[in-house]
Design an enzyme around this catalytic site. Structure first.
Site, PDB file in Angstrom:
ATOM      1  CB  CYS A 189      -0.927  -0.008   1.207  1.00  0.00           C
ATOM      2  SG  CYS A 189      -1.848  -1.554   1.347  1.00  0.00           S
ATOM      3  CG  HIS A 249      -3.170   2.934   2.529  1.00  0.00           C
ATOM      4  ND1 HIS A 249      -3.878   2.588   1.397  1.00  0.00           N
ATOM      5  CD2 HIS A 249      -3.041   1.800   3.267  1.00  0.00           C
ATOM      6  CE1 HIS A 249      -4.158   1.300   1.453  1.00  0.00           C
ATOM      7  NE2 HIS A 249      -3.671   0.806   2.573  1.00  0.00           N
ATOM      8  CG  ASN A 283      -6.754  -1.361   1.918  1.00  0.00           C
ATOM      9  OD1 ASN A 283      -6.045  -1.083   0.967  1.00  0.00           O
ATOM     10  ND2 ASN A 283      -6.278  -1.662   3.124  1.00  0.00           N
TER      11      ASN A 283
HETATM   12  O1  UT7 Z   1      -3.748  -1.861   3.715  1.00  0.00           O
HETATM   13  C1  UT7 Z   1      -2.713  -1.996   4.581  1.00  0.00           C
HETATM   14  C2  UT7 Z   1      -2.779  -3.088   5.503  1.00  0.00           C
HETATM   15  N1  UT7 Z   1      -4.043  -3.454   6.071  1.00  0.00           N
HETATM   16  C3  UT7 Z   1      -4.660  -2.756   7.050  1.00  0.00           C
HETATM   17  O2  UT7 Z   1      -4.315  -1.649   7.344  1.00  0.00           O
HETATM   18  C4  UT7 Z   1      -5.771  -3.415   7.793  1.00  0.00           C
HETATM   19  C5  UT7 Z   1      -5.648  -3.155   9.249  1.00  0.00           C
HETATM   20  N2  UT7 Z   1      -6.607  -3.874  10.060  1.00  0.00           N
HETATM   21  C6  UT7 Z   1      -7.935  -3.649  10.043  1.00  0.00           C
HETATM   22  O3  UT7 Z   1      -8.427  -2.836   9.278  1.00  0.00           O
HETATM   23  C7  UT7 Z   1      -8.780  -4.370  11.055  1.00  0.00           C
HETATM   24  O4  UT7 Z   1      -7.933  -5.094  11.913  1.00  0.00           O
HETATM   25  C8  UT7 Z   1      -9.866  -5.323  10.478  1.00  0.00           C
HETATM   26  C9  UT7 Z   1     -10.944  -4.514   9.787  1.00  0.00           C
HETATM   27  C10 UT7 Z   1      -9.239  -6.288   9.508  1.00  0.00           C
HETATM   28  C11 UT7 Z   1     -10.516  -6.095  11.599  1.00  0.00           C
HETATM   29  O5  UT7 Z   1     -11.086  -5.181  12.530  1.00  0.00           O
HETATM   30  P1  UT7 Z   1     -10.715  -5.267  14.083  1.00  0.00           P
HETATM   31  O6  UT7 Z   1     -11.474  -4.211  14.724  1.00  0.00           O
HETATM   32  O7  UT7 Z   1      -9.229  -5.236  14.223  1.00  0.00           O
HETATM   33  O8  UT7 Z   1     -11.294  -6.685  14.459  1.00  0.00           O
HETATM   34  P2  UT7 Z   1     -10.586  -7.866  15.237  1.00  0.00           P
HETATM   35  O9  UT7 Z   1      -9.763  -8.664  14.279  1.00  0.00           O
HETATM   36  O10 UT7 Z   1      -9.941  -7.337  16.471  1.00  0.00           O
HETATM   37  O11 UT7 Z   1     -11.827  -8.729  15.678  1.00  0.00           O
HETATM   38  C12 UT7 Z   1     -12.790  -8.248  16.634  1.00  0.00           C
HETATM   39  C13 UT7 Z   1     -13.933  -9.226  16.693  1.00  0.00           C
HETATM   40  C14 UT7 Z   1     -13.486 -10.689  16.803  1.00  0.00           C
HETATM   41  O12 UT7 Z   1     -14.461 -11.366  17.581  1.00  0.00           O
HETATM   42  P3  UT7 Z   1     -14.211 -11.689  19.122  1.00  0.00           P
HETATM   43  O13 UT7 Z   1     -12.958 -12.499  19.152  1.00  0.00           O
HETATM   44  O14 UT7 Z   1     -14.067 -10.354  19.793  1.00  0.00           O
HETATM   45  O15 UT7 Z   1     -15.453 -12.426  19.512  1.00  0.00           O
HETATM   46  C15 UT7 Z   1     -13.529 -11.174  15.389  1.00  0.00           C
HETATM   47  O16 UT7 Z   1     -13.708 -12.548  15.310  1.00  0.00           O
HETATM   48  O17 UT7 Z   1     -14.692  -9.149  15.466  1.00  0.00           O
HETATM   49  C16 UT7 Z   1     -14.719 -10.438  14.847  1.00  0.00           C
HETATM   50  N3  UT7 Z   1     -14.664 -10.229  13.407  1.00  0.00           N
HETATM   51  C17 UT7 Z   1     -15.753 -10.010  12.677  1.00  0.00           C
HETATM   52  N4  UT7 Z   1     -17.054  -9.930  12.997  1.00  0.00           N
HETATM   53  C18 UT7 Z   1     -17.920  -9.661  12.000  1.00  0.00           C
HETATM   54  C19 UT7 Z   1     -13.572 -10.179  12.620  1.00  0.00           C
HETATM   55  N5  UT7 Z   1     -13.943  -9.934  11.363  1.00  0.00           N
HETATM   56  C20 UT7 Z   1     -15.290  -9.816  11.364  1.00  0.00           C
HETATM   57  C21 UT7 Z   1     -16.247  -9.535  10.371  1.00  0.00           C
HETATM   58  N6  UT7 Z   1     -17.542  -9.466  10.743  1.00  0.00           N
HETATM   59  N7  UT7 Z   1     -15.917  -9.339   9.076  1.00  0.00           N
END
Ligand code: UT7
Length: 328
Positions: A111, A252, A282
């Site tokens: 990115c 980004h 993204n």
């Molecule tokens: O482009 C350059 C590189 N990439 C990035 O910059 C991406 C950076 N990361 C992110 O944007 C975020 O980490 C994500 C959008 C990918 C994920 O969001 P998050 O707020 O970090 O979620 P998380 O992985 O901490 O998960 C929180 C909860 C989990 O459930 P529990 O364990 O709290 O029960 C996940 O299992 O949300 C759950 N979860 C979802 N729930 C519904 C993870 N993905 C999803 C989903 N829908 N799509």
């Protein structure tokens, strides 16, 4: 001598993937996606669209906007993490599509790739012999996203955008300061494991889905805000300006929460931050030039405006640039 952005252009597929579409595919909700990412929909390439075809469309628009012809382009740089194919480089296909015979090469810095592209193109212009450099950021991430992985399929989209770099006067528009960096010890956080020399693709790797992008989202998120803020501050310092001087922050478009956290820490308010992640998701190397091209087309960027661009991603790599907007 400085190097300015003489023209710009963007190309996105017509196909849209909405949060409702994703609700039907994986265990997620539109409300979760909007709250955690700010994304409402992404663009998805049709079967006959590729990274190169989008790059050609964006590049042709940028050349036209710059008031020049393909003959005026002396070098082509294509920033992409989703190349047309492993060999040859995507620039070969893009150059052919645009009718170019000049040199070309790809930059695969995730990115951050587009910022690396304008820094490299600018330095080569300043070295002499070149009149115009075309820099394209283009991605078809839909081709490498696991449609069943809710951690990535909600995030990524397809698109391309391009700029023509041209020489400008010493005190004219152009890049005033920049920063690049990469912490390869965190390379494991985002990647496509199979298909390279470390793990050639086999029927087994395909069975395991190792041709798809894997991401440790939470850890990437944590590092991203720090990387953007530190890198942006270095670029500002090298440009001899502060965030108070910045008219537009073009980050980004990774995740709205990352954008807001970084802008907040830099002391840049929402009114000065360009955001289009809600409509495109993204798009990796395409995201910064896409946001820039949209803002320019909407007349938001005025001659003399000071822009701060900052990208980060796979590697973990990052890059920032401070640019005075305007055409020489
Ligand atoms: O482009 C350059 C590189 N990439 C990035 O910059 C991406 C950076 N990361 C992110 O944007 C975020 O980490 C994500 C959008 C990918 C994920 O969001 P998050 O707020 O970090 O979620 P998380 O992985 O901490 O998960 C929180 C909860 C989990 O459930 P529990 O364990 O709290 O029960 C996940 O299992 O949300 C759950 N979860 C979802 N729930 C519904 C993870 N993905 C999803 C989903 N829908 N799509």
């Amino acid at each position: 001598m400085r190097t300015c952005i003489a023209g710009w252009g963007a190309a996105v597929p017509d196909g849209r993937l909405t949060n409702a579409d994703l609700e039907a595919r994986v265990e997620t909700t539109a409300a979760w996606i909007v709250e955690r990412t700010g994304i409402h929909e992404r663009r998805v390439a049709a079967d006959d669209e590729t990274t190169a075809s989008l790059a050609v469309a964006a590049g042709a628009a940028a050349i036209k906007r710059a008031g020049c012809t393909p003959d005026d382009i002396d070098l082509l740089l294509v920033a992409t993490a989703t190349p047309e194919q492993p060999i040859p480089h995507t620039g070969a296909f893009v150059g052919d599509g645009l009718g170019l015979r000049c040199g070309s090469f790809d930059l695969n810095v995730g990115c951050a790739g587009f910022i690396y592209g304008i820094i490299t193109g600018s330095a080569l212009l300043q070295a002499g012999h070149l009149r115009r450099v075309l820099v394209v950021g283009a991605e078809t991430l839909s081709r490498v996203v696991d449609p069943r992985d809710r951690g990535t399929c909600i995030l990524f989209g397809d698109g391309a955008a391009a700029v023509v770099l041209a020489p400008a006067d010493d005190d004219g528009p152009g890049i005033l300061g920049w920063d690049t960096g990469c912490d390869g010890s965190a390379a494991y956080l985002i990647g496509i494991p199979a298909g390279g020399s470390r793990m050639p693709a086999t029927p087994d790797t395909i069975d395991e889905g190792l041709q798809y992008i894997k991401m440790q989202g939470q850890e990437v998120f944590r590092r991203a805000v720090r990387a953007v803020v530190d890198s942006a501050n270095l670029a500002l310092e090298r440009a001899g300006v502060t965030t108070a001087d910045i008219d537009w922050f073009i980050p980004h478009q990774a995740n709205l929460r990352i954008i807001e956290a970084a802008a907040h820490r830099l002391g840049i308010d929402r009114d000065r931050t360009i955001v289009n992640i809600d409509r495109f998701g993204n798009t990796s190397a395409a995201s910064i030039p896409l946001a820039m091209a949209e803002a320019a087309d909407a007349g938001r960027l005025r001659d003399g405006d000071l822009l701060l661009m900052s990208g980060f991603g796979a590697g973990m790599s990052w890059a920032s640039a401070v640019l005075r907007w305007g055409q020489a």
